[in-house]
Design a protein around this motif. Structure first.
Motif, PDB file in Angstrom:
ATOM      1  N   LEU A  47      26.069   4.926   0.829  1.00  0.00           N
ATOM      2  CA  LEU A  47      26.939   6.064   0.566  1.00  0.00           C
ATOM      3  C   LEU A  47      26.136   7.327   0.844  1.00  0.00           C
ATOM      4  CD1 LEU A  47      28.455   4.921  -2.858  1.00  0.00           C
ATOM      5  CD2 LEU A  47      29.402   4.578  -0.576  1.00  0.00           C
ATOM      6  N   TYR A  48      26.791   8.320   1.387  1.00  0.00           N
ATOM      7  CA  TYR A  48      26.142   9.601   1.692  1.00  0.00           C
ATOM      8  C   TYR A  48      26.859  10.652   0.858  1.00  0.00           C
ATOM      9  CZ  TYR A  48      23.653  12.927   4.743  1.00  0.00           C
ATOM     10  OH  TYR A  48      22.818  13.898   5.250  1.00  0.00           O
ATOM     11  N   LEU A  49      26.172  11.165  -0.138  1.00  0.00           N
ATOM     12  CA  LEU A  49      26.761  12.107  -1.067  1.00  0.00           C
ATOM     13  C   LEU A  49      26.304  13.522  -0.718  1.00  0.00           C
ATOM     14  CD1 LEU A  49      28.409  12.699  -3.559  1.00  0.00           C
ATOM     15  CD2 LEU A  49      26.548  11.803  -4.949  1.00  0.00           C
ATOM     16  N   VAL A  50      27.254  14.337  -0.299  1.00  0.00           N
ATOM     17  CA  VAL A  50      26.953  15.701   0.139  1.00  0.00           C
ATOM     18  C   VAL A  50      27.145  16.657  -1.029  1.00  0.00           C
ATOM     19  CG1 VAL A  50      27.485  17.524   1.804  1.00  0.00           C
ATOM     20  CG2 VAL A  50      27.746  15.119   2.464  1.00  0.00           C
ATOM     21  N   THR A  51      26.032  17.255  -1.474  1.00  0.00           N
ATOM     22  CA  THR A  51      26.075  18.245  -2.542  1.00  0.00           C
ATOM     23  C   THR A  51      24.712  18.905  -2.668  1.00  0.00           C
ATOM     24  OG1 THR A  51      26.498  18.658  -4.896  1.00  0.00           O
ATOM     25  CG2 THR A  51      25.478  16.555  -4.329  1.00  0.00           C
ATOM     26  N   ALA A  52      24.723  20.133  -3.137  1.00  0.00           N
ATOM     27  CA  ALA A  52      23.475  20.820  -3.458  1.00  0.00           C
ATOM     28  C   ALA A  52      23.109  20.602  -4.923  1.00  0.00           C
ATOM     29  CB  ALA A  52      23.622  22.313  -3.182  1.00  0.00           C
ATOM     30  N   GLU A  53      24.004  19.988  -5.675  1.00  0.00           N
ATOM     31  CA  GLU A  53      23.797  19.792  -7.106  1.00  0.00           C
ATOM     32  C   GLU A  53      23.242  18.391  -7.389  1.00  0.00           C
ATOM     33  OE1 GLU A  53      26.811  21.948  -9.776  1.00  0.00           O
ATOM     34  OE2 GLU A  53      28.002  21.178  -8.104  1.00  0.00           O
ATOM     35  N   ARG A  86      24.246  -6.781  -4.432  1.00  0.00           N
ATOM     36  CA  ARG A  86      24.604  -5.778  -5.440  1.00  0.00           C
ATOM     37  C   ARG A  86      23.631  -4.609  -5.468  1.00  0.00           C
ATOM     38  NH1 ARG A  86      25.257  -9.770 -10.311  1.00  0.00           N
ATOM     39  NH2 ARG A  86      23.064  -9.414 -10.063  1.00  0.00           N
ATOM     40  N   LYS A  87      23.292  -4.152  -4.278  1.00  0.00           N
ATOM     41  CA  LYS A  87      22.435  -2.974  -4.158  1.00  0.00           C
ATOM     42  C   LYS A  87      23.169  -1.939  -3.302  1.00  0.00           C
ATOM     43  CE  LYS A  87      18.586  -5.437  -2.935  1.00  0.00           C
ATOM     44  NZ  LYS A  87      17.174  -5.651  -2.563  1.00  0.00           N
ATOM     45  N   THR A  88      22.974  -0.676  -3.651  1.00  0.00           N
ATOM     46  CA  THR A  88      23.606   0.419  -2.925  1.00  0.00           C
ATOM     47  C   THR A  88      22.589   1.531  -2.745  1.00  0.00           C
ATOM     48  OG1 THR A  88      25.720  -0.080  -4.021  1.00  0.00           O
ATOM     49  CG2 THR A  88      25.533   2.064  -2.936  1.00  0.00           C
ATOM     50  N   VAL A  89      22.539   2.078  -1.541  1.00  0.00           N
ATOM     51  CA  VAL A  89      21.736   3.267  -1.271  1.00  0.00           C
ATOM     52  C   VAL A  89      22.682   4.459  -1.285  1.00  0.00           C
ATOM     53  CG1 VAL A  89      20.490   4.536   0.529  1.00  0.00           C
ATOM     54  CG2 VAL A  89      19.914   2.174   0.062  1.00  0.00           C
ATOM     55  N   VAL A  90      22.274   5.512  -1.989  1.00  0.00           N
ATOM     56  CA  VAL A  90      23.016   6.769  -1.981  1.00  0.00           C
ATOM     57  C   VAL A  90      22.100   7.818  -1.366  1.00  0.00           C
ATOM     58  CG1 VAL A  90      24.146   8.554  -3.348  1.00  0.00           C
ATOM     59  CG2 VAL A  90      24.345   6.152  -4.032  1.00  0.00           C
ATOM     60  N   LEU A  91      22.464   8.292  -0.181  1.00  0.00           N
ATOM     61  CA  LEU A  91      21.724   9.380   0.461  1.00  0.00           C
ATOM     62  C   LEU A  91      22.274  10.674  -0.126  1.00  0.00           C
ATOM     63  CD1 LEU A  91      21.904   8.076   4.143  1.00  0.00           C
ATOM     64  CD2 LEU A  91      20.042   7.762   2.510  1.00  0.00           C
ATOM     65  N   LEU A  92      21.435  11.411  -0.824  1.00  0.00           N
ATOM     66  CA  LEU A  92      21.856  12.622  -1.524  1.00  0.00           C
ATOM     67  C   LEU A  92      21.287  13.823  -0.799  1.00  0.00           C
ATOM     68  CD1 LEU A  92      23.200  13.930  -3.972  1.00  0.00           C
ATOM     69  CD2 LEU A  92      21.135  13.425  -5.285  1.00  0.00           C
ATOM     70  N   SER A  93      22.181  14.679  -0.287  1.00  0.00           N
ATOM     71  CA  SER A  93      21.729  15.782   0.552  1.00  0.00           C
ATOM     72  C   SER A  93      22.722  16.942   0.487  1.00  0.00           C
ATOM     73  CB  SER A  93      21.615  15.288   1.997  1.00  0.00           C
ATOM     74  OG  SER A  93      21.366  16.355   2.862  1.00  0.00           O
ATOM     75  N   VAL A 142      21.257   0.964  -7.848  1.00  0.00           N
ATOM     76  CA  VAL A 142      21.717   2.065  -7.008  1.00  0.00           C
ATOM     77  C   VAL A 142      20.495   2.936  -6.766  1.00  0.00           C
ATOM     78  CG1 VAL A 142      23.226   4.068  -6.848  1.00  0.00           C
ATOM     79  CG2 VAL A 142      24.065   1.951  -7.883  1.00  0.00           C
ATOM     80  N   PHE A 143      20.156   3.104  -5.500  1.00  0.00           N
ATOM     81  CA  PHE A 143      18.937   3.799  -5.104  1.00  0.00           C
ATOM     82  C   PHE A 143      19.316   5.134  -4.478  1.00  0.00           C
ATOM     83  CE2 PHE A 143      18.450  -0.758  -4.923  1.00  0.00           C
ATOM     84  CZ  PHE A 143      17.351  -0.958  -5.744  1.00  0.00           C
ATOM     85  N   ILE A 144      19.048   6.199  -5.197  1.00  0.00           N
ATOM     86  CA  ILE A 144      19.398   7.540  -4.740  1.00  0.00           C
ATOM     87  C   ILE A 144      18.203   8.099  -3.973  1.00  0.00           C
ATOM     88  CG2 ILE A 144      20.024   9.866  -5.455  1.00  0.00           C
ATOM     89  CD1 ILE A 144      21.281   8.556  -7.989  1.00  0.00           C
ATOM     90  N   LEU A 145      18.417   8.379  -2.691  1.00  0.00           N
ATOM     91  CA  LEU A 145      17.356   8.927  -1.848  1.00  0.00           C
ATOM     92  C   LEU A 145      17.648  10.407  -1.627  1.00  0.00           C
ATOM     93  CD1 LEU A 145      17.060   6.105   0.863  1.00  0.00           C
ATOM     94  CD2 LEU A 145      16.043   6.209  -1.416  1.00  0.00           C
ATOM     95  N   GLU A 146      16.814  11.256  -2.217  1.00  0.00           N
ATOM     96  CA  GLU A 146      17.017  12.698  -2.120  1.00  0.00           C
ATOM     97  C   GLU A 146      16.455  13.228  -0.808  1.00  0.00           C
ATOM     98  OE1 GLU A 146      16.867  13.844  -6.844  1.00  0.00           O
ATOM     99  OE2 GLU A 146      14.977  13.892  -5.733  1.00  0.00           O
ATOM    100  N   ASP A 147      17.260  14.002  -0.117  1.00  0.00           N
ATOM    101  CA  ASP A 147      16.870  14.681   1.123  1.00  0.00           C
ATOM    102  C   ASP A 147      16.364  13.738   2.217  1.00  0.00           C
ATOM    103  OD1 ASP A 147      17.524  17.209   0.087  1.00  0.00           O
ATOM    104  OD2 ASP A 147      15.566  17.384  -0.867  1.00  0.00           O
ATOM    105  N   PHE A 148      16.892  12.550   2.276  1.00  0.00           N
ATOM    106  CA  PHE A 148      16.464  11.602   3.299  1.00  0.00           C
ATOM    107  C   PHE A 148      16.961  12.008   4.696  1.00  0.00           C
ATOM    108  CE2 PHE A 148      15.947   7.432   5.357  1.00  0.00           C
ATOM    109  CZ  PHE A 148      14.680   7.104   4.899  1.00  0.00           C
ATOM    110  N   HIS A 149      17.899  12.953   4.733  1.00  0.00           N
ATOM    111  CA  HIS A 149      18.432  13.399   6.027  1.00  0.00           C
ATOM    112  C   HIS A 149      17.336  13.936   6.950  1.00  0.00           C
ATOM    113  CE1 HIS A 149      18.381  17.151   3.702  1.00  0.00           C
ATOM    114  NE2 HIS A 149      18.323  17.779   4.863  1.00  0.00           N
ATOM    115  N   PHE A 150      16.246  14.461   6.380  1.00  0.00           N
ATOM    116  CA  PHE A 150      15.147  14.961   7.212  1.00  0.00           C
ATOM    117  C   PHE A 150      14.565  13.852   8.096  1.00  0.00           C
ATOM    118  CE2 PHE A 150      14.757  18.162   3.740  1.00  0.00           C
ATOM    119  CZ  PHE A 150      14.945  19.296   4.521  1.00  0.00           C
ATOM    120  N   PHE A 151      14.551  12.647   7.572  1.00  0.00           N
ATOM    121  CA  PHE A 151      13.935  11.528   8.287  1.00  0.00           C
ATOM    122  C   PHE A 151      14.904  10.845   9.244  1.00  0.00           C
ATOM    123  CE2 PHE A 151      12.102  12.143   4.091  1.00  0.00           C
ATOM    124  CZ  PHE A 151      10.871  12.634   4.492  1.00  0.00           C
TER     125      PHE A 151
END
Length: 195
Positions: free
Chosen positions: A20-26, A122-129, A87-96
């Motif tokens: 999942l790619y979650l778009v937010t500055a918060e 039952r694993k989910t990656v959340v790209l948070l950017s 659920v693995f939240i990856l902060e600012d992974f968009h740079f990579f």
């Protein structure tokens, strides 16, 4: 009535969407919403882990699991081998994932390598950017979600918290009579919680 954001997240996670790619500055609010999505039922057994390039993979109270995971080339293989559902939240992974990044090709391939195994484990990656950057190779594997701005109920809760914190301060006079509370909440519309 429309689903709340945590309910929408819960649906995607329960359905086995791997990325999942979650778009937010918060970031804090987004992590809170993910926590609400996992709060009960069958998803309550899944833990939340947060990754950043500065800390590596951590628990929600920022205790590092493995400092070597701060290396963006190591985090995705680490998650592939990780034994627990989560659920693995990856902060600012968009740079990579940016084509100008020397690690972009590797990061894209590593994310694609997670798709099938994550559906089954039952694993989910959340790209948070705060920005949306998805390489074309990942477009079919990534589900994009926008965290909308706080609604009036959330803004009212922030106002109530602020009033509670300031009520004993003699330098601050608080007057919310004559519809003042509602006017302030309306005026806050369009702002983040932090703002």
């Amino acid at each position: 009535m429309a689903n709340t954001f945590p309910e929408t997240l819960r649906t995607y996670i329960r359905a086995g969407y791997p990325i999942l790619y979650l778009v937010t500055a918060e970031e804090d609010r987004a992590i809170e919403q993910v926590g609400q999505a996992l709060a009960d039922g069958d998803l309550a057994r899944r833990k939340i882990f947060i990754w950043s390039v500065s800390r590596g993979l951590c628990t929600t109270d920022f205790k590092p699991l493995d400092r070597k995971t701060a290396d963006p080339k190591r985090i995705l293989p680490y998650l592939l081998e990780f034994n627990e559902p989560g659920v693995f939240i990856l902060e600012d992974f968009h740079f990579f994932l940016d084509e100008r990044s020397p690690t972009a090709a590797l990061a894209v391939r590593q994310l694609r390598d997670l798709v099938t195994p994550f559906k089954a484990t039952r694993k989910t990656v959340v790209l948070l950017s705060p920005v949306l950057k998805i390489p074309p190779e990942l477009e079919k594997d990534v589900t994009v979600l926008d965290l909308e701005m706080p609604d009036e109920a959330e803004l009212a809760a922030v106002l109530d918290e602020t009033v509670e914190q300031m009520k004993d301060n003699p330098k601050v006079e608080i007057s919310l009579e004559d519809g003042g509370r509602e006017k302030i909440v309306k005026a806050l519309s369009g702002l983040t919680r932090a703002e």
